[in-house]
Design an enzyme around this catalytic site. Structure first.
Site, PDB file in Angstrom:
ATOM      1  N   TYR A 103       0.818  -1.219   0.000  1.00 19.27           N
ATOM      2  CA  TYR A 103       0.000   0.000   0.000  1.00 19.27           C
ATOM      3  C   TYR A 103       0.848   1.263   0.000  1.00 19.27           C
ATOM      4  CZ  TYR A 103      -3.762   3.177   1.388  1.00 19.27           C
ATOM      5  OH  TYR A 103      -4.664   4.197   1.448  1.00 19.27           O
ATOM      6  N   LYS A 160       1.021   4.180  -3.018  1.00 18.06           N
ATOM      7  CA  LYS A 160       0.591   5.563  -2.810  1.00 18.06           C
ATOM      8  C   LYS A 160       1.745   6.546  -3.010  1.00 18.06           C
ATOM      9  CE  LYS A 160      -3.784   4.943  -1.972  1.00 18.06           C
ATOM     10  NZ  LYS A 160      -4.812   5.445  -2.927  1.00 18.06           N
TER      11      LYS A 160
END
Length: 245
Positions: free
Chosen positions: A163, A167
């Site tokens: 994750y 991002k």
């Protein structure tokens, strides 16, 4: 009436973002990977008296779905004022750089990074037709490389390999995109909605969906004097609202 397309908008922050934009007079195209869930979300908004909304089926993991959504939207409007790239996945936890499954890395990047690029490129012509186009990439405070190197940061130990890296990549794309569009009316920004209680984190977050969506909407409504190429995060930077990259 200004128009907005929101991906992953059939629930949670995306759904609340749609609600708030509708309340501000926008016509909202509610993007959903699942057509039935999209229609259910529209029905819920209609029951609240919010009628200027319709579902658009779009799976950001599927290039053909993105192309089809662009064709459908192009038949409905020649101008798109706001694109909110909201769809995202976590990849599940735990996730480590040493033992992380490479296929899961690819899946998370497909949604959180490549899907954003393909969606943005597909709808860029409709955005160019707007007098004040806005692109909002929904990111995470965890995408800050600067803060991840600060042992005093409150989330220093939260380093989800799938994750966080996806991002951070999205943030980098936002900077490059904003730079390329710097001499136009575009405003291109990344927004961290904050650690929000949603299905995404099994409702462990401390923030509300309403507050999270309001941060996204604020970036979508920037006027001509508003900033571009910013990383907005009230969580990372409560005093200024601007997070280090």
């Amino acid at each position: 009436m200004k128009t907005a397309l929101i991906t992953g908008a059939n629930k949670s922050i995306g759904f609340e973002t749609a609600r708030q934009l509708l309340q501000k007079g926008y016509y909202v195209y509610l993007g959903s990977r699942d057509a039935q869930k999209g229609e259910q979300a529209v029905a819920q908004l209609n029951s609240e008296g919010l009628a200027q909304v319709e579902a658009i089926t779009i799976d950001v993991n599927n290039p053909e779905s993105i192309k089809a959504a662009r064709q459908v939207l192009g038949q409905k409007t020649q101008v798109l004022d706001v694109l909110i790239n909201n769809a995202g996945i976590s990849g599940g936890f735990p996730q480590t750089a040493v033992e992380g499954d490479i296929e899961t890395f690819r899946q998370v990047f497909e949604t959180n990074f490549f899907g954003v690029i393909e969606t943005t490129q597909a709808f860029l012509d409709l955005l160019r037709a707007s007098s004040a186009p806005r692109i909002v990439n929904v990111t995470s405070g965890l995408g800050s490389l600067t803060l991840h190197n600060d042992p005093n940061w409150k989330y220093y130990a939260v380093k989800g390999a799938y994750y966080t890296t996806s991002k951070a990549a999205l943030n980098a794309y936002t900077i490059v995109l904003a730079y390329e569009l710097r001499d136009t009316a575009f405003k291109v920004n990344a927004v961290d909605p904050g650690y929000t209680a949603t299905d995404f984190n099994h409702h462990s977050g401390t923030g509300t969906v309403a507050d999270a969506a309001s941060r996204v909407v604020k970036a979508a409504l920037l006027d001509a004097d508003g900033p571009t190429s910013q990383f907005f995060s009230d969580d990372n930077a409560p005093e200024t609202g601007i997070s280090p990259w």
